[in-house]
Scaffold this active site. Structure first.
Site, mmCIF file in Angstrom:
data_model
loop_
_atom_site.group_PDB
_atom_site.id
_atom_site.type_symbol
_atom_site.label_atom_id
_atom_site.label_comp_id
_atom_site.label_asym_id
_atom_site.label_seq_id
_atom_site.Cartn_x
_atom_site.Cartn_y
_atom_site.Cartn_z
ATOM 1 N N ARG A 111 30.520 -74.724 6.006
ATOM 2 C CA ARG A 111 29.355 -74.295 6.777
ATOM 3 C C ARG A 111 29.810 -73.354 7.896
ATOM 4 N NH1 ARG A 111 23.920 -73.775 6.453
ATOM 5 N NH2 ARG A 111 22.759 -74.789 8.109
ATOM 6 N N THR A 395 18.933 -68.982 -0.193
ATOM 7 C CA THR A 395 20.196 -69.644 -0.484
ATOM 8 C C THR A 395 20.350 -69.555 -2.004
ATOM 9 O OG1 THR A 395 19.816 -71.030 1.429
ATOM 10 C CG2 THR A 395 21.217 -71.974 -0.289
ATOM 11 N N THR A 413 24.898 -69.910 1.131
ATOM 12 C CA THR A 413 23.764 -69.255 1.784
ATOM 13 C C THR A 413 24.184 -68.225 2.827
ATOM 14 O OG1 THR A 413 21.672 -69.723 2.920
ATOM 15 C CG2 THR A 413 23.573 -70.985 3.651
ATOM 16 N N ASN A 415 21.464 -67.828 4.787
ATOM 17 C CA ASN A 415 20.243 -68.323 5.426
ATOM 18 C C ASN A 415 19.053 -67.516 4.915
ATOM 19 O OD1 ASN A 415 18.698 -70.055 6.838
ATOM 20 N ND2 ASN A 415 19.004 -69.117 8.830
ATOM 21 N N ASP A 437 19.468 -71.856 12.003
ATOM 22 C CA ASP A 437 19.347 -73.243 11.530
ATOM 23 C C ASP A 437 19.544 -74.240 12.673
ATOM 24 O OD1 ASP A 437 18.498 -72.976 8.960
ATOM 25 O OD2 ASP A 437 20.441 -73.261 8.027
ATOM 26 N N SER A 466 21.955 -78.293 8.008
ATOM 27 C CA SER A 466 21.551 -77.645 6.753
ATOM 28 C C SER A 466 20.654 -78.581 5.960
ATOM 29 C CB SER A 466 22.815 -77.330 5.947
ATOM 30 O OG SER A 466 22.481 -76.892 4.656
ATOM 31 N N GLY A 487 15.986 -72.978 -1.044
ATOM 32 C CA GLY A 487 14.609 -73.308 -0.635
ATOM 33 C C GLY A 487 14.460 -73.761 0.804
ATOM 34 N N GLY A 488 15.468 -73.517 1.663
ATOM 35 C CA GLY A 488 15.337 -73.911 3.069
ATOM 36 C C GLY A 488 15.054 -75.398 3.175
HETATM 37 N N1 GLY Z 1 20.264 -72.060 5.548
HETATM 38 C C1 GLY Z 1 19.746 -72.987 4.630
HETATM 39 C C2 GLY Z 1 20.301 -74.343 4.803
HETATM 40 O O1 GLY Z 1 21.459 -74.467 5.131
HETATM 41 O O2 GLY Z 1 19.608 -75.310 4.639
#
Ligand code: GLY
Length: 586
Positions: A111, A395, A413, A415, A437, A466, A487-488
């Site tokens: 990350r 993503t 991702t 983002n 995020d 995330s 899908g966020g």
């Molecule tokens: N940026 C999307 C996630 O990490 O959930």
């Protein structure tokens, strides 16, 4: 041995139309709405499924050359950085979940991290108001990228072929180029890319937009990939780091040589849960994915979904109520585990879920505003507040199973679509906007209302929370599913939708991936439905007190594999919501 591959059935149609978004959307709707009866792609030895057919092919070729699932996943991910710039990346981050054939599992976390100069209020003006776009667009939205470190670490630690071999397909795709479909050409016209000269030049030829069928070449990216293949450490400690910082600091990015030098990949223990005969192996913090998925499934274990019809009103109602409760906990407890104590064991305990399930009425929606968490199970939550978090649909996820039975679920991702939209000019790749995020400002609800608390406040070197949910499922101890999606905030409910449909709903993996999705995230108190849910079912849900929102069209993109428990055959579900993806197996 022959290769099996299938594109989305409407790819050719959209290619012929060579035209507008609207035409593409219509074809996609038709394909997705025809989900019942669709069959998975089948293979005996190995399978790769991703959002881009060229990336899936890259991963498949690596399997055929004797690579294992990690070699193949790393090759696919690097190829996605070339052919799917909207989300595939070198300048973002991600998670790789591995389960080896001998039953061990591990979670490689790469990350992004907040720059060391980041502050809790960096996206607020002097009056404490959110500065529009500051966390989503441009140089100050960029967090220290982790993808290069993560993929190189995975390859070094668990791969067989070595970085040079697995990056080679990506280098070739970048230097030879590839023909764009109408949909891809259209994606590159994104207006925010034009705000940054390097991005405008690379993706939009300074206004002479690419058209369907034209070959898109990225020589600078090819050179960068060659340098990474030769020495990935140079990206964080050497000349590449120097060039990257020089490029980014021109635009006001906070990232320094120290940020890059201090970046580290972490191997974490996955979240493990049990749901009926299944073992769920999924993403731990700093993802909320595994905890929310397992806690929702724990609640659902108290209800007999197998007796309900998939996508009937009771089916959607009970699952929605579980989502509502699990997302309430997400909002209040989750953040970077290196900065907060996350009460993981308590959140995924069966006793806690049993207590939560008692508040679910069989034929009545529970208003989120009135929801009361069962007392006595969790420590006190930090005081909660809204956050300016955006949905981030772009993503991307890939799943791989190799001939030995090793499995990888990898989600990565930038983002937003195209991340910050900033290209590192000399290096030819896009940078993330993962800073969004984080919680930008406590107490300010955003347009989507996805709530998070102080546990996810910005701090130097911290990883933003995330929702990415790469997941591997065992049945009676044997590999059964490899799952994941973009899908966020909707990633977790997408994975849950697919898993529940493939198990209690008795759909095959292709139908489960394509079936219309539903999503609830506690606040706003709305039940989001994709097109395709029966109108009588919608009426029943309204009668139960659910507030339906049908305005978001389609979302997410599941790229999943099932393993037939009787024959061991590999069955892939590639999401028909995307027109250029494929499953590739042999
Ligand atoms: N940026 C999307 C996630 O990490 O959930």
């Amino acid at each position: 041995m022959h290769t099996v591959r299938r594109f989305s059935s409407f790819l050719l149609i959209s290619g012929l139309l060579a035209s507008s978004c609207a035409a593409h959307a219509q074809e996609r709707d038709k394909a997705v709405l025809a989900w019942r009866g669709e069959q998975p792609v089948r293979a005996k030895h190995g399978m790769v499924v991703s959002v881009h057919h060229l990336a899936s092919d890259a991963g498949l070729n690596i399997l055929r050359e004797g690579g294992n699932a990690v070699d193949s996943a790393v090759a696919t991910a690097f190829a996605l950085a070339v052919v799917h710039p909207i989300a595939g990346n070198l300048g973002g981050g991600g998670f790789l979940l591995l389960r080896t054939h001998d039953g061990k599992s591990t979670f490689i976390e790469f990350r992004e991290k907040a720059p060391l100069a980041a502050t809790e209020t960096m996206y607020q003006d002097a009056k404490g108001n959110i500065i529009p776009d500051a966390s989503t667009l441009g140089y100050r939205s960029i967090a220290t990228p982790g993808s290069v470190a993560g993929l190189a670490y995975a390859e070094r630690t668990y791969g067989k072929l070595g970085l040079k071999r697995v990056i080679a397909p990506a280098i070739k795709l970048a230097s030879d180029g590839f023909a764009l479909t109408a949909e891809e050409a259209n994606e590159l016209t994104e207006s925010d890319l034009a705000r940054f000269p390097e991005s405008r030049s690379l993706f939009q030829r300074d206004g002479k937009f690419y058209r369907a069928g034209e070959v898109f070449k990225q020589p600078q990216l090819a050179r960068t990939l060659e340098r990474i293949a030769a020495d990935p450490d140079d990206f964080y400690h050497g000349k590449m780091a120097q060039e990257l910082v020089a490029d980014l600091s021109k635009g006001g990015s906070l990232i320094t040589r120290d940020d890059l030098a201090q970046y580290s990949v972490v191997e974490r223990k996955p979240i493990i849960g049990e749901y009926r005969d299944y073992t769920i192996i999924s993403a731990p913090p700093p993802s909320s994915g595994g905890i929310v998925l397992v806690s929702a499934l724990n609640i659902l274990e108290r209800f007999d979904l197998a007796q309900m019809k998939d996508r009937s009103a009771p089916w959607i109602h009970f699952i929605t109520e579980a989502f509502r409760r699990a997302y309430m906990d997400r909002a209040e407890y989750l953040g970077d585990p290196d900065f907060n104590r996350i009460p993981t064991a308590e959140l995924i305990s069966k006793d806690y879920a049993a207590a939560w399930s008692k508040s679910i009425e069989p034929d009545r929606a529970s208003p989120s505003a009135a929801l009361k968490r069962p007392a006595g199970f969790l420590p006190l939550a930090p005081s909660t507040a809204g956050t300016r978090q955006k949905e981030s649909p772009d993503t991307t996820h890939l799943s791989v199973v190799d001939a030995e039975g090793n499995a990888v679920a990898l989600t990565t991702t930038l983002n937003d679509s195209f991340g910050s939209h900033v290209t590192a000019g000399s290096l030819g790749f896009l940078l993330n906007d993962e800073m969004d995020d984080f919680t930008s400002k406590l107490g300010t609800p955003n347009m989507y209302g996805l709530i998070q608390g102080p546990a996810n406040a910005i701090a130097p070197g911290k990883r933003p929370l995330s929702a990415m949910t790469p997941t591997i499922v065992l049945e009676d101890g044997k590999l059964r599913y490899v799952l994941g999606s973009p899908g966020g905030g909707r990633i977790i409910t997408t994975v849950a939708n697919i898993f529940l449909s493939a198990t209690a709903g008795k759909l095959n993996i292709q139908e489960a991936v394509d079936a219309p999705r539903f999503h609830h995230q506690y606040l706003p108190d709305k039940l989001y439905l994709e097109p395709g849910v029966d109108s009588r079912v919608q009426d029943e849900l309204r009668d139960m007190g659910h507030t339906l929102d049908l305005g978001d069209g389609h979302w997410s993109n599941g790229e999943c594999i099932a393993i037939d428990p009787k024959t061991g055959e590999l069955l892939a579900g590639h999401d028909h919501r995307s027109s250029y993806g494929s499953a590739a197996g042999y």
